[in-house]
Each structure stands twice: as structure tokens, then as C-alpha cells.
Design a protein around this motif. Structure first.
Motif, PDB file in Angstrom:
ATOM      1  N   GLY B  69       0.866  -0.947   0.031  1.00  0.00           N
ATOM      2  CA  GLY B  69       0.128   0.167  -0.097  1.00  0.00           C
ATOM      3  C   GLY B  69       1.273   1.397   0.008  1.00  0.00           C
ATOM      4  O   GLY B  69       1.062   2.162  -1.594  1.00  0.00           O
ATOM      5  N   PRO B  70       1.504   1.624   0.775  1.00  0.00           N
ATOM      6  CA  PRO B  70       2.884   2.957   1.140  1.00  0.00           C
ATOM      7  C   PRO B  70       3.604   3.025   0.213  1.00  0.00           C
ATOM      8  O   PRO B  70       3.289   4.129  -0.699  1.00  0.00           O
ATOM      9  CB  PRO B  70       3.223   2.704   2.523  1.00  0.00           C
ATOM     10  N   VAL B  71       3.863   1.288  -0.220  1.00  0.00           N
ATOM     11  CA  VAL B  71       4.865   1.634  -1.702  1.00  0.00           C
ATOM     12  C   VAL B  71       3.982   1.907  -2.944  1.00  0.00           C
ATOM     13  O   VAL B  71       5.133   3.072  -3.723  1.00  0.00           O
ATOM     14  CB  VAL B  71       5.662   0.433  -1.502  1.00  0.00           C
ATOM     15  N   CYS B  72       2.967   1.546  -3.317  1.00  0.00           N
ATOM     16  CA  CYS B  72       2.245   1.996  -4.139  1.00  0.00           C
ATOM     17  C   CYS B  72       1.576   3.775  -4.623  1.00  0.00           C
ATOM     18  O   CYS B  72       1.695   4.246  -5.342  1.00  0.00           O
ATOM     19  CB  CYS B  72       0.932   1.034  -4.609  1.00  0.00           C
ATOM     20  N   VAL B  73       1.322   3.364  -3.210  1.00  0.00           N
ATOM     21  CA  VAL B  73       0.554   5.588  -3.119  1.00  0.00           C
ATOM     22  C   VAL B  73       1.921   6.273  -2.989  1.00  0.00           C
ATOM     23  O   VAL B  73       1.777   7.203  -4.471  1.00  0.00           O
ATOM     24  CB  VAL B  73       0.292   5.376  -1.911  1.00  0.00           C
ATOM     25  N   LEU B  74       3.417   5.949  -2.724  1.00  0.00           N
ATOM     26  CA  LEU B  74       3.402   7.217  -2.955  1.00  0.00           C
ATOM     27  C   LEU B  74       4.985   7.443  -3.940  1.00  0.00           C
ATOM     28  O   LEU B  74       4.990   8.153  -4.959  1.00  0.00           O
ATOM     29  CB  LEU B  74       5.075   6.740  -1.839  1.00  0.00           C
ATOM     30  N   HIS B  78       5.027  10.562  -6.640  1.00  0.00           N
ATOM     31  CA  HIS B  78       5.945  11.077  -7.573  1.00  0.00           C
ATOM     32  C   HIS B  78       6.120  10.408  -9.221  1.00  0.00           C
ATOM     33  O   HIS B  78       5.705  11.216  -9.345  1.00  0.00           O
ATOM     34  CB  HIS B  78       7.463   9.441  -6.639  1.00  0.00           C
ATOM     35  N   LEU B  79       5.237   9.374  -9.063  1.00  0.00           N
ATOM     36  CA  LEU B  79       5.289   9.139 -10.774  1.00  0.00           C
ATOM     37  C   LEU B  79       4.535  10.270 -11.129  1.00  0.00           C
ATOM     38  O   LEU B  79       4.787  10.814 -11.750  1.00  0.00           O
ATOM     39  CB  LEU B  79       4.888   7.873 -11.034  1.00  0.00           C
ATOM     40  N   ALA B 143       3.400  -9.023  -1.943  1.00  0.00           N
ATOM     41  CA  ALA B 143       3.371  -7.555  -2.176  1.00  0.00           C
ATOM     42  C   ALA B 143       4.221  -7.547  -3.677  1.00  0.00           C
ATOM     43  O   ALA B 143       3.354  -6.270  -4.447  1.00  0.00           O
ATOM     44  CB  ALA B 143       4.347  -6.553  -0.751  1.00  0.00           C
ATOM     45  N   VAL B 144       5.326  -7.298  -4.017  1.00  0.00           N
ATOM     46  CA  VAL B 144       5.996  -7.410  -4.871  1.00  0.00           C
ATOM     47  C   VAL B 144       4.891  -7.583  -6.700  1.00  0.00           C
ATOM     48  O   VAL B 144       5.115  -7.053  -7.041  1.00  0.00           O
ATOM     49  CB  VAL B 144       7.566  -8.169  -4.838  1.00  0.00           C
ATOM     50  N   PRO B 148       2.397  -3.710  -9.210  1.00  0.00           N
ATOM     51  CA  PRO B 148       2.353  -3.404 -10.334  1.00  0.00           C
ATOM     52  C   PRO B 148       1.013  -2.786 -10.849  1.00  0.00           C
ATOM     53  O   PRO B 148       0.620  -2.564 -11.841  1.00  0.00           O
ATOM     54  CB  PRO B 148       2.945  -4.745 -11.499  1.00  0.00           C
ATOM     55  N   PHE B 149      -0.043  -4.077 -10.375  1.00  0.00           N
ATOM     56  CA  PHE B 149      -1.249  -4.103 -10.953  1.00  0.00           C
ATOM     57  C   PHE B 149      -1.868  -3.291  -9.897  1.00  0.00           C
ATOM     58  O   PHE B 149      -1.922  -2.242 -10.455  1.00  0.00           O
ATOM     59  CB  PHE B 149      -2.050  -5.239  -9.917  1.00  0.00           C
ATOM     60  N   VAL B 150      -1.458  -2.998  -8.650  1.00  0.00           N
ATOM     61  CA  VAL B 150      -1.978  -1.836  -7.902  1.00  0.00           C
ATOM     62  C   VAL B 150      -1.560  -0.566  -8.161  1.00  0.00           C
ATOM     63  O   VAL B 150      -2.305   0.545  -8.710  1.00  0.00           O
ATOM     64  CB  VAL B 150      -1.717  -2.370  -5.950  1.00  0.00           C
ATOM     65  N   LEU B 151       0.066   0.032  -8.772  1.00  0.00           N
ATOM     66  CA  LEU B 151       0.812   0.731  -9.058  1.00  0.00           C
ATOM     67  C   LEU B 151      -0.276   1.288  -9.871  1.00  0.00           C
ATOM     68  O   LEU B 151      -0.631   2.819 -10.539  1.00  0.00           O
ATOM     69  CB  LEU B 151       1.764   0.111  -9.017  1.00  0.00           C
ATOM     70  N   ASN B 152      -0.289   0.487 -11.062  1.00  0.00           N
ATOM     71  CA  ASN B 152      -1.106   1.206 -12.489  1.00  0.00           C
ATOM     72  C   ASN B 152      -2.484   1.466 -12.295  1.00  0.00           C
ATOM     73  O   ASN B 152      -2.672   2.520 -13.193  1.00  0.00           O
ATOM     74  CB  ASN B 152      -1.324  -0.514 -13.040  1.00  0.00           C
ATOM     75  N   ILE B 153      -3.545   1.027 -11.401  1.00  0.00           N
ATOM     76  CA  ILE B 153      -4.634   1.866 -11.304  1.00  0.00           C
ATOM     77  C   ILE B 153      -4.256   3.349 -10.908  1.00  0.00           C
ATOM     78  O   ILE B 153      -5.300   4.273 -11.251  1.00  0.00           O
ATOM     79  CB  ILE B 153      -5.854   0.821 -10.333  1.00  0.00           C
ATOM     80  N   LEU B 154      -3.289   3.102  -9.487  1.00  0.00           N
ATOM     81  CA  LEU B 154      -3.237   4.432  -8.647  1.00  0.00           C
ATOM     82  C   LEU B 154      -3.000   5.997  -9.523  1.00  0.00           C
ATOM     83  O   LEU B 154      -3.486   6.765  -9.659  1.00  0.00           O
ATOM     84  CB  LEU B 154      -2.433   4.135  -7.820  1.00  0.00           C
ATOM     85  N   ILE B 155      -2.459   5.016 -10.990  1.00  0.00           N
ATOM     86  CA  ILE B 155      -1.397   6.194 -11.881  1.00  0.00           C
ATOM     87  C   ILE B 155      -2.682   6.694 -12.851  1.00  0.00           C
ATOM     88  O   ILE B 155      -2.590   7.715 -12.474  1.00  0.00           O
ATOM     89  CB  ILE B 155      -0.479   5.395 -12.289  1.00  0.00           C
ATOM     90  N   GLU B 156      -3.214   5.648 -12.626  1.00  0.00           N
ATOM     91  CA  GLU B 156      -4.644   5.855 -13.590  1.00  0.00           C
ATOM     92  C   GLU B 156      -5.416   6.656 -12.767  1.00  0.00           C
ATOM     93  O   GLU B 156      -6.134   8.268 -13.205  1.00  0.00           O
ATOM     94  CB  GLU B 156      -5.428   5.110 -13.933  1.00  0.00           C
TER      95      GLU B 156
END
Ligand SMILES: Nc1ncnc2c1ncn2[C@@H]1O[C@H](COP(=O)(O)OP(=O)(O)O)[C@@H](O)[C@H]1O
Ligand SMILES: [Mg+2]
Lengths: 253, 282
Positions: B69-74, B78-79, B143-144, B148-156
Motif C-alpha cells: 500500500g504505502p509503496v504504491c501510493v508514494l 512521485h510518478l 506484495a511484489v 505493479p497491478f495496484v500501481l497501474n490503477i493508482l497512476i490512472e
């Protein structure tokens, strides 16, 4: 008669990927007057306005050159905190963008940033600015509801109140009525005429009649350049350039 | 075409119904509460308590979410807010590739890299002792896998927030970070919750990679350094074997049913949040 100039833009150019969006802009904006920036869409009005409060900073692809003097202080080439510069100006954008919080907190947001946190003081200030934007009567019973529950016209007045709450000296408004119905538009226009006693107002529009109704001073832009700037009277009745005449006749859009 | 569509729409119902039907004989014989809450798993004497498996699954999933969670949100902040556009353009195919790696490879990587890391470095640091085959190893691998899955959604989600909202906040004198914290993040919050919900339901069902590193011991885990035995691992390890034991088959089907229901609930809740959020923000 030489008016006091609140903002002076000197030799401002702005490039995006080698494309010059603003070309050597030189304009002066008189204090406590409504200055209308007029021109067909895409000519750079919004960009010029954003550079006045350094919102261009958040677009890494924009390269700005030149000077913008506000109260004789160059805001582009300074080490001064950019947030202090921005507080001098309230911004009203093309569509209202209320912050994702309650009506009350939309106004209190800027007040809290300026360090005013006492509850009863906040209450008073929130009421004061909502009244100033003629919104108080409509929302006084629902201050805790999300701002997104207001109508578009009310949201735009909320955005005005929110901008006034940080006690700016200048109001920058970018086509503030373009998303509004005629009645809400009229309310905003009336508000501007009241507010110019105390604020310097810069209003972007591409509606000629609105410009004629409100402007004391006009800056006419075309394809990234300032073609003409003059007191409203002179601009509308004695335009100096061929392009301006064509635009006023409605043959350029 | 429309026949296929109908079949696809009916699929969840068919699977759920099938699992229920197959686990019926177990449900007929045992009380539901006992099956879900009992810790005694002795198929030979007809005792089927699913608590160790359910709890192991919850442990692994929640810890993996705490890491991811924190990794993806941060990273998403950043991105989308700070990094030059080119970085985002490079990152997108990278996350797509990561999301496409078969999970057995993540499992092997877990055994080779994470299990020793946990037993030799992390556990001593916390004063614990472990073989490394543990809840924590499972959670790290998971987590690893879901990052990528969660990060992609969050970026959108972050990219869909209009820049004018930031401009409004900045023009009121807020700093960049203050704006991100109190405006951008708040606007994104429902989206973040549902992205994590989707990640959760994906993590909950992940089988092979977790099974390879989590130890597969039928106990109630009392900490992240203990081994566990998540539901998917139970089914994958045992299905097709020992089916001569009465009701064992039905018990595994019931395990699958629990898994199915939990994942469906997470998924639906996440999607409902997204739908409601889209309505509100319009
Ligand atoms: N961030 C940006 N990147 C690239 N081009 C931009 C950007 N912002 C504005 N432009 C371009 O600059 C020109 C002027 O835009 P703008 O200032 O929005 O005009 P106006 O407000 O007069 O309609 C347009 O051609 C627009 O495409
Ligand atoms: Mg514009």
C-alpha cells in the motif's frame, strides 16, 4: 492621466517544446480597475494569466523568459517564496473546481494556511467572505456539506469567496462565466463591478459583449502576441490596428 | 456472440453454485460456525476446522497490503506529480512486464532471495527465529506481485484528477506538498481504497508463489515469522490426493467456496466504491 500600474509584464516569452506560445509580451495593468484580456481561443490568454501567479511552475515543459513586476517587484526572477506571491492573487478558473471538502472548509483552507486557526475567528471570516460573494444566504444552513453538492453557479461563487479569503490584492479570472447560466453569469459580473473598488481585476474572456460591459482597460491578443492595449473607450471606438477592427466586427474567431 | 456473453455473465453464479453443491455433504454434516471457527483440522477423524487456513490467508494478505500500500501510493504520487513525464512513460511498460511474469517465477525468487533474507537478516533483527518459510516471506512475495497491478490503477486515478484542482490550491498559497496531502490525496482517497481492495482480492487468491514460501503448516500463526497455510495452498496441495478419506473432497470444495466468497466480496466492495466515487465527483 497616468494610473498606478499594479502589474507590468516586460518582454515575456513562453515556449513549450520550441513552440513560442507567448511572444515578447509587454503590458501594464492598472490598479483598482478591470482589465480585460481579449482574444480568440488559443491565443495564449490563459497562459499569460497563469504566468502572473507562477502556476507555469508546475508545467515542467514551459520555459518562461522576461519580467513580471507586481508592485515593482519581479516575481519571475526572485528567491522569494512563491506561495507568498500567489497569496497576493485570487484565481477564478474557467469551470469551478471546489476543493474536495465541505463548503466551510473550502473557505477556511486558505485562512488556515495563513495561520488563522482559531475556531470562532474562522467562523466569522467564513461568513464574511461567503457574504461578500453573495452566497451566504443560500448555504448558511449547510456549511458542512461537500462543496460538490452546490450548483455550478454557486460553486463558482464559492471559488470566488475562497479566493477573497486569502486577502489578495489582485483577482485573476479566466473566462469565469463560460460554464455558467445567464443568471449566474450576471451575478458574477455584478460582483466584479463591486469588487474593483478594492481589487485589481484581470479578466480573461472571448465574449466581446462581456468585455464591453466590464472593461476599463483592454488587452487584445492574437496568436501569442499583444496586438493592442488601450482604455476600453478608446479600444472599442477607435481601434488602431486592422486585426482589432476585424475582431471587433466578428470576422476573426 | 451473445451466447458467449450470457455464459460469461453466468460464470460466477455457475462456479459459486457448483462449489456450494460439491461442499454440500460437508455442510450437511457440520455446523457452519464450527467449520469456520474451529482450529482442529483432522480429516481422518472427520474434524474440519478451517480457522488456521482462513487466518493464514488473512495474515499473508493483510501484511502484503501493509507493504504494498504505502509503496504504491508514494510511487504513484512521485510518478504523477514530481517525476518528468518520460519516467512515467518508461515505467508503464515495466509494470506491465512485471504484472505478466508467471507466479511460479515469483515463487522461485521468493525461495532463493526472500526466504534466506527473512531467516538470516530480518528475523534476528527482531529477535525471532525462523526457517524463513513464513507469513512474512509469503507477504513480501505477494506484495511484489501486486505492486505493479495496484500501481497501474493508482497512476490512472492520480492522472484523472484535474490539474486545475491543484492550481486552485496553489493559488490559495498552499505549497506543493500541502496541496498533495490535503487536496490531491483527499480527492483520490476513494480510488485508493478501491485500488487496494482490488489488490487485496487478487492477493487473497494467489496460490503458487505463496505456497512455495509460506511453510504450509496447519497452525494458527501468532506472528509474521511463523509459518502458515493459506486456503489456496491447502486446495492446491491436497486436491487429487487422499480423496479416499470421507468428506475430504467436500471439505476442499468448501475451502474453495470460502475463498470464492471472500474474493467476490472484496471485489464487489471495491467496484462499488469506484462507482459511487465517480457519481459523487461529477
Ligand atoms: N501545457 C501546454 N503544453 C503545450 N501546449 C500548451 C500548453 N498550454 C497551452 N498550450 C498551447 O498554448 C496555446 C495557448 O493556450 P491558452 O493560453 O490556453 O489559450 P487561450 O486561453 O487564449 O485559449 C494553445 O495553442 C495551446 O495549445
Ligand atoms: Mg483559455
Amino acid at each position: 492621466m497616468e494610473a498606478n500600474h499594479k502589474i507590468r509584464v516586460e518582454n515575456l516569452s513562453l515556449r513549450v517544446n520550441g513552440h513560442e506560445i507567448l511572444k515578447d509580451i509587454n503590458v501594464s495593468i492598472p490598479e483598482n480597475k478591470i482589465t480585460v484580456i481579449l482574444g480568440p481561443s488559443g491565443c495564449g490568454k490563459t497562459t499569460l494569466m497563469k504566468s502572473m501567479n507562477r502556476l507555469t511552475d508546475i508545467y515542467p515543459e514551459m520555459h518562461v523568459r522576461g519580467r513580471i513586476l507586481i508592485d515593482e517587484e519581479d516575481i519571475l526572477n526572485t528567491h522569494k517564496d512563491v506561495t507568498a506571491i500567489r497569496k497576493k492573487m485570487g484565481l477564478l478558473s474557467q469551470r469551478p473546481y471546489p476543493l474536495p471538502m465541505s463548503i466551510y472548509n473550502n473557505i477556511a483552507f486558505g485562512l488556515r494556511i495563513s495561520g488563522r486557526k482559531k475556531r470562532d475567528l474562522l467562523d466569522k471570516r467564513v461568513e464574511h467572505y461567503l457574504k461578500q460573494a453573495s452566497l451566504w444566504e443560500e448555504v448558511k444552513g449547510r456549511l458542512r456539506e461537500p462543496a460538490s453538492s452546490l450548483s455550478i453557479g454557486q460553486q463558482q461563487r464559492l471559488c470566488l469567496a475562497r479566493g477573497l479569503a486569502v486577502d489578495p490584492e489582485i483577482i485573476l479570472a479566466d473566462e469565469p462565466t463560460s460554464a455558467l447560466d445567464p443568471i449566474s453569469s450576471q451575478e458574477i459580473e455584478k460582483k466584479f463591478l463591486d469588487l474593483k473598488q478594492d481589487y485589481t481585476i484581470v479578466l480573461v474572456t472571448h465574449i466581446l459583449r462581456q468585455a464591453a460591459r466590464l472593461a476599463d482597460h483592454v488587452i487584445f491578443m492574437y496568436l501569442g502576441e499583444v496586438i493592442e492595449q488601450a482604455p476600453a473607450e478608446e479600444f472599442f471606438h477607435h481601434p488602431r490596428t486592422e486585426i482589432t477592427r476585424a475582431y471587433l466586427k466578428g470576422s476573426i474567431n | 456472440m451473445s451466447l458467449w456473453l450470457i455464459l460469461m455473465l453466468a460464470m460466477p453464479v455457475l462456479i459459486g453454485g457448483g462449489l456450494l453443491w460439491k461442499s454440500w455433504s460437508l455442510l450437511h454434516d457440520h455446523a457452519l460456525g464450527e467449520l469456520l471457527l474451529s482450529t482442529r483440522w483432522r480429516p481422518l477423524s472427520g474434524e474440519f476446522g478451517f480457522a488456521p487456513f482462513i487466518l493464514s490467508s488473512l495474515w499473508v494478505t493483510l501484511v502484503s497490503l501493509l507493504i504494498a500500500g504505502p509503496v504504491c501510493v508514494l510511487s504513484a504520487i512521485h510518478l504523477t506529480q514530481y517525476a518528468p513525464r518520460i519516467v512515467l512513460k518508461v515505467m508503464q511498460p515495466v509494470t506491465d512486464i512485471l504484472a505478466g511474469i508467471p507466479s511460479v517465477i515469483y515463487g522461485v525468487w521468493g525461495i532463493v532471495a526472500i526466504v534466506p533474507l527473512v531467516s538470516r537478516n530480518l528475523a534476528p533483527l527482531m529477535g525471532a527465529e525462523t526457517t524463513g518459510y513464513s507469513i512474512l516471506s509469503g507477504a513480501i512475495v505477494l506484495a511484489v506481485m501486486i505492486i505493479p497491478f495496484v500501481l497501474n490503477i493508482l497512476i490512472e486515478i492520480f492522472r484523472s484528477i484535474p490539474i486545475e484542482l491543484q492550481e486552485a490550491s496553489l493559488s490559495l498559497g498552499a505549497s506543493r506538498w500541502y496541496t498533495i496531502k490535503y487536496v490531491t490525496l483527499r480527492k483520490a482517497l476513494p480510488g485508493i481504497v478501491s485500488a487496494l481492495g482490488l489488490g487485496l482480492s487478487r492477493a487473497f487468491g494467489e496460490t503458487i508463489a505463496v505456497l512455495m514460501v509460506v511453510g504450509n503448516v496447519t497452525i494458527i500463526p501468532r506472528g509474521v515469522f511463523q509459518p502458515g497455510y493459506p486456503l489456496p495452498a491447502l486446495i492446491a496441495n491436497n486436491y487429487g490426493e487422499m480423496l479416499s478419506i470421507p468428506m475430504y473432497d467436500s471439505a476442499l470444495m468448501f475451502g474453495a467456496l470460502i475463498l470464492f466468497v471472500i474474493v467476490m466480496v472484496f471485489n464487489l466492495a471495491a467496484r462499488l466504491t469506484i462507482i459511487r466515487y465517480e457519481k459523487v465527483s461529477q
